[in-house]
Scaffold this motif. Structure first.
Motif, PDB file in Angstrom:
ATOM      1  N   UNK A  45      48.158  37.879  47.766  1.00  0.00           N
ATOM      2  CA  UNK A  45      48.701  36.822  48.613  1.00  0.00           C
ATOM      3  C   UNK A  45      47.689  35.689  48.726  1.00  0.00           C
ATOM      4  N   UNK A  46      48.038  34.550  48.160  1.00  0.00           N
ATOM      5  CA  UNK A  46      47.126  33.405  48.112  1.00  0.00           C
ATOM      6  C   UNK A  46      46.748  32.929  49.510  1.00  0.00           C
ATOM      7  N   UNK A  47      47.749  32.824  50.391  1.00  0.00           N
ATOM      8  CA  UNK A  47      47.496  32.323  51.738  1.00  0.00           C
ATOM      9  C   UNK A  47      46.504  33.205  52.474  1.00  0.00           C
ATOM     10  N   UNK A  48      46.706  34.518  52.332  1.00  0.00           N
ATOM     11  CA  UNK A  48      45.845  35.478  53.004  1.00  0.00           C
ATOM     12  C   UNK A  48      44.414  35.385  52.478  1.00  0.00           C
ATOM     13  N   UNK A  49      44.299  35.283  51.156  1.00  0.00           N
ATOM     14  CA  UNK A  49      42.976  35.190  50.541  1.00  0.00           C
ATOM     15  C   UNK A  49      42.252  33.950  51.044  1.00  0.00           C
ATOM     16  N   UNK A  50      42.970  32.827  51.136  1.00  0.00           N
ATOM     17  CA  UNK A  50      42.326  31.585  51.575  1.00  0.00           C
ATOM     18  C   UNK A  50      41.920  31.661  53.041  1.00  0.00           C
ATOM     19  N   UNK A  51      42.809  32.280  53.845  1.00  0.00           N
ATOM     20  CA  UNK A  51      42.544  32.329  55.282  1.00  0.00           C
ATOM     21  C   UNK A  51      41.354  33.211  55.612  1.00  0.00           C
ATOM     22  N   UNK A  52      41.115  34.237  54.809  1.00  0.00           N
ATOM     23  CA  UNK A  52      40.132  35.232  55.217  1.00  0.00           C
ATOM     24  C   UNK A  52      38.799  35.174  54.515  1.00  0.00           C
ATOM     25  N   UNK A  53      38.763  34.673  53.282  1.00  0.00           N
ATOM     26  CA  UNK A  53      37.558  34.905  52.492  1.00  0.00           C
ATOM     27  C   UNK A  53      36.557  33.743  52.539  1.00  0.00           C
ATOM     28  N   UNK A  54      35.304  34.078  52.287  1.00  0.00           N
ATOM     29  CA  UNK A  54      34.277  33.052  52.108  1.00  0.00           C
ATOM     30  C   UNK A  54      34.378  32.456  50.708  1.00  0.00           C
ATOM     31  N   UNK A  55      34.566  33.358  49.740  1.00  0.00           N
ATOM     32  CA  UNK A  55      34.796  32.910  48.367  1.00  0.00           C
ATOM     33  C   UNK A  55      35.967  33.678  47.794  1.00  0.00           C
ATOM     34  N   UNK A  56      36.580  33.084  46.787  1.00  0.00           N
ATOM     35  CA  UNK A  56      37.763  33.676  46.212  1.00  0.00           C
ATOM     36  C   UNK A  56      37.568  33.831  44.712  1.00  0.00           C
ATOM     37  N   UNK A  57      37.893  34.980  44.158  1.00  0.00           N
ATOM     38  CA  UNK A  57      37.810  35.164  42.713  1.00  0.00           C
ATOM     39  C   UNK A  57      39.224  35.355  42.180  1.00  0.00           C
ATOM     40  N   UNK A  58      39.578  34.578  41.175  1.00  0.00           N
ATOM     41  CA  UNK A  58      40.894  34.745  40.565  1.00  0.00           C
ATOM     42  C   UNK A  58      40.741  35.649  39.355  1.00  0.00           C
ATOM     43  N   UNK A  59      41.535  36.705  39.349  1.00  0.00           N
ATOM     44  CA  UNK A  59      41.381  37.735  38.337  1.00  0.00           C
ATOM     45  C   UNK A  59      42.604  37.741  37.431  1.00  0.00           C
TER      46      UNK A  59
ATOM     47  N   UNK B 106      43.844  39.525  33.615  1.00  0.00           N
ATOM     48  CA  UNK B 106      43.556  40.408  32.487  1.00  0.00           C
ATOM     49  C   UNK B 106      42.154  40.988  32.528  1.00  0.00           C
ATOM     50  N   UNK B 107      41.729  41.400  33.716  1.00  0.00           N
ATOM     51  CA  UNK B 107      40.440  42.054  33.838  1.00  0.00           C
ATOM     52  C   UNK B 107      39.255  41.120  33.821  1.00  0.00           C
ATOM     53  N   UNK B 108      39.519  39.822  33.860  1.00  0.00           N
ATOM     54  CA  UNK B 108      38.405  38.866  33.854  1.00  0.00           C
ATOM     55  C   UNK B 108      38.548  37.903  35.023  1.00  0.00           C
ATOM     56  N   UNK B 109      37.401  37.418  35.524  1.00  0.00           N
ATOM     57  CA  UNK B 109      37.451  36.407  36.573  1.00  0.00           C
ATOM     58  C   UNK B 109      37.615  35.038  35.913  1.00  0.00           C
ATOM     59  N   UNK B 110      38.715  34.360  36.235  1.00  0.00           N
ATOM     60  CA  UNK B 110      38.920  33.040  35.617  1.00  0.00           C
ATOM     61  C   UNK B 110      38.377  31.930  36.504  1.00  0.00           C
ATOM     62  N   UNK B 111      38.199  32.199  37.780  1.00  0.00           N
ATOM     63  CA  UNK B 111      37.617  31.184  38.665  1.00  0.00           C
ATOM     64  C   UNK B 111      37.020  31.872  39.875  1.00  0.00           C
ATOM     65  N   UNK B 112      35.933  31.314  40.385  1.00  0.00           N
ATOM     66  CA  UNK B 112      35.278  31.888  41.557  1.00  0.00           C
ATOM     67  C   UNK B 112      34.657  30.754  42.346  1.00  0.00           C
ATOM     68  N   UNK B 113      35.173  30.544  43.551  1.00  0.00           N
ATOM     69  CA  UNK B 113      34.661  29.423  44.349  1.00  0.00           C
ATOM     70  C   UNK B 113      35.137  29.579  45.785  1.00  0.00           C
ATOM     71  N   UNK B 114      34.701  28.621  46.637  1.00  0.00           N
ATOM     72  CA  UNK B 114      35.221  28.606  47.995  1.00  0.00           C
ATOM     73  C   UNK B 114      36.712  28.292  47.949  1.00  0.00           C
ATOM     74  N   UNK B 115      37.482  28.857  48.886  1.00  0.00           N
ATOM     75  CA  UNK B 115      38.935  28.631  48.843  1.00  0.00           C
ATOM     76  C   UNK B 115      39.310  27.152  48.778  1.00  0.00           C
ATOM     77  N   UNK B 116      38.620  26.307  49.603  1.00  0.00           N
ATOM     78  CA  UNK B 116      39.036  24.902  49.630  1.00  0.00           C
ATOM     79  C   UNK B 116      38.780  24.201  48.298  1.00  0.00           C
TER      80      UNK B 116
END
Lengths: 264, 335
Positions: B195-209, B211-221
């Motif tokens: 859930x994108x909204x939940x991830x943004x509301x709760x996390x300090x940083x977000x990793x988009x996963x 096929x087993x790889x992180x495609x992006x990792x940054x602050x939600x904003x």
């Protein structure tokens, strides 16, 4: 009206269950009860006393209960790992494993008993308690595995993962989580094993070879003797332990059944 | 308390050709909450199993405070789990459930009693010690599960879709509660969700996963406003991608056609009259969502999705409109 039917149905149900016992009681506690009389006229506890005070009766009961208890425990210990795998995992040959487990209860017990007797004679287990206990495990194991595997089929391993992550050792997980989760089925499986072992005649006779006397053996010889009062008294003693075990487990079963229902 | 380093983990299950995790690396600072966002079946649960020790990686390392935990027994790692279901032990009451971890680790009964009381206050449910799990609501059950996980003072908290089975109001309350408790205790946390909204509301940083790889990792904003790659942008709800040549506005930085530009749906304006740099199109769909209207506009066989906050002009299906891509919101993405 509908309630009336319910009560009637209940009454009939109880009657069917209790009537044979009442008949046994009537035979056991009466004397000189002959054909045209519908009910016994003279009552006595003499026959019952004689049967109970017969040292063979008591020792056969103790031996039978002891064997049934040992069989329950061993059967559960053997069934637990098998039931866990059969209930939780899908693997090739699962059906075959089930067939192998059930084969002893499909093959005529006489065939199993005779074969086993020859083997036990050779390795010195014939006529011993150990031999009889081992022989009784054969007909009980399919039922204990079957009962426990259905418990494991409903079991969610995440409960164990939780306990593991919280720092519990494998032994602690088994004792504090797994066993507790499957307790109701464990009780039922133990009950099955106990009842099957307790009422086992053929295997006890074949393997025990007349040296291990349990109540069914006494009952059979009394039955061929033809004294209805003795047969009835022995029969009452024969149903006593199962009824007691059932009464005891029914309470704990109900309690655990509620707990299981609560989690859904 | 704990920094966590996950270093190029690889995991392929037997009988499967594709790896579940491919060179997966992630570092968490002390007390940080990182959300792992991705469609289900993308290796998130496998990662949690590797960290807790239920599974072993094929290669790579997991370190807590710079020392490897791969050879530490699962029950000594101090990584606790919270799932979608509370998995409270049904045969124990709330107090014994929360105290379970302390008890198996050999704490005294007084310690357990005071700690359980402290945790119950922390989760906002004081006085429910004697209740059975079956008597708790879904939200209460999850709160108790959180308390049970945190009472052992874990090094790492793993949340595996803990709120997915709850209804919206309870979910919002719990998002806040979990976030506050996590901050207060300062426990390093990995939060798996789809859930994108939940991830943004709760996390300090977000990793988009993917096929087993992180495609992006940054602050939600940052991820929300300026996703760097096409895949990341799609993840964040961007659906309009324009090549340089399709751009109605000529960004001075580049007008070459190989470059890709994206714009968030809420930054696309739809209007009746033509103006400078607007493109004509035809409304092909229109959905009223209450707080906003969603339009689909067909521009030369390219569908553009716009999201106009209310109050917004109402256009009907088939109406001729002009689409304006606000220049300041256009951003470049890597293909």
């Amino acid at each position: 009206m509908k309630q009336g039917f319910t009560y009637l149905f209940r009454f009939l149900l109880y009657l069917i269950l209790i009537a044979p016992l009442l008949l046994f009681a009537a035979y056991a506690f009466s004397t000189r009860w002959f054909f045209p009389q519908p009910f016994p006229i003279e009552w006595t506890v003499g026959t019952f006393q004689r049967v109970v005070h017969d040292s063979q009766t008591l020792s056969s009961m103790v031996q039978g209960v002891g064997i049934a208890f040992l069989v329950s425990v061993l059967s559960l210990l053997l069934a637990l790992p098998a039931a866990r795998v059969l209930g939780l995992r899908k693997f090739r040959g699962r059906q075959l494993a089930w067939l192998l487990i059930f084969i002893p209860s499909i093959v005529p017990p006489l065939a199993v008993g005779m074969g086993l007797n020859i083997l036990f004679l050779r390795i010195g287990l014939a006529g011993t308690i150990t031999g009889v206990v081992l022989a009784h495990i054969i007909p009980t194991l399919p039922y204990t595995i079957f009962t426990l595997s259905s418990a494991f089929a409903r079991f969610d391993e995440n409960y164990e993962f939780q306990a593991l992550a919280l720092g519990a050792s494998p032994l602690q997980i088994f004792l504090k989580v797994t066993l507790r989760m499957i307790t109701p089925s464990l009780v039922v499986a133990a009950l099955f094993a106990f009842l099957i072992s307790w009422s086992q005649y053929l295997l006890t006779l074949l393997i025990g070879g007349g040296q291990i006397i349990t109540l069914p053996i006494l009952l059979f010889s009394a039955a061929s003797g033809g004294n209805p009062a003795t047969i009835a008294a022995l029969s009452l003693l024969f149903v006593a332990p199962p009824v007691l075990v059932l009464a005891f487990t029914a309470r704990s079963l109900n309690q655990h059944g509620n707990e299981i229902r609560e989690q859904y | 308390m704990t920094t966590v380093n996950i270093i190029s983990l690889n995991k392929t299950y037997p009988n499967q050709s594709l790896p579940v995790l491919k060179d997966f690396s992630l570092s968490l600072n002390d007390g940080e909450m990182v959300a792992l966002l991705g469609p289900s079946g993308m290796g998130k649960s496998t990662l949690l199993k590797l960290i807790t020790g239920i599974e072993r990686p094929d290669s790579g390392d997991i370190q807590f405070d710079s020392s490897s935990i791969l050879n530490v027994d699962p029950n000594k790692r101090g990584a606790v789990l919270m799932f979608q279901k509370s998995y409270l032990f049904p045969f124990l009451n709330v107090e014994d459930n929360i105290g379970f971890g302390l008890k198996v680790q050999g704490a005294s009964s007084e310690t357990i009693h005071t700690e359980v009381k402290r945790m119950l206050n922390l989760i906002g449910l004081p006085g429910i010690e004697k209740r059975k799990p079956g008597q708790l609501s879904g939200g209460e059950g999850q709160r108790v599960a959180l308390a049970r996980a945190l009472v052992t003072n874990p090094k790492l908290l793993l949340l595996d879709e803990p709120l997915s089975s709850l209804d919206t109001t309870v979910r919002m309350n719990l998002q806040e509660a979990i976030r506050n408790i996590q901050r207060e205790l300062g426990v390093t946390t990995i939060f798996v969700t789809h859930d994108l909204g939940e991830a943004m509301a709760m996390s300090d940083r977000m990793a988009l996963l993917l096929n087993g790889e992180i495609v992006a990792l940054d602050k939600p904003e940052n991820l929300f406003h300026r996703p760097r790659s096409l895949a990341a942008a799609r993840f964040m709800g961007v659906s309009t991608f324009l090549s340089g040549s399709q751009l109605p506005v000529k960004k001075d930085v580049c007008s070459s056609s190989e470059k890709m530009f994206a714009i968030r749906p809420e930054h696309i304006r739809i209007q009746k009259e033509a103006c400078k740099d607007s493109t004509p199109g035809v409304v092909s769909d229109c959905v009223f969502r209450g707080e906003y209207i969603e339009y689909q506009v067909n521009i030369n066989e390219m569908i553009v999705r716009a999201r106009m906050p209310m109050p917004a002009p109402m256009f009907t299906h088939g109406e001729q409109v002009y689409v304006k891509f606000a220049e300041e919101y256009l951003f470049e993405v890597e293909n």
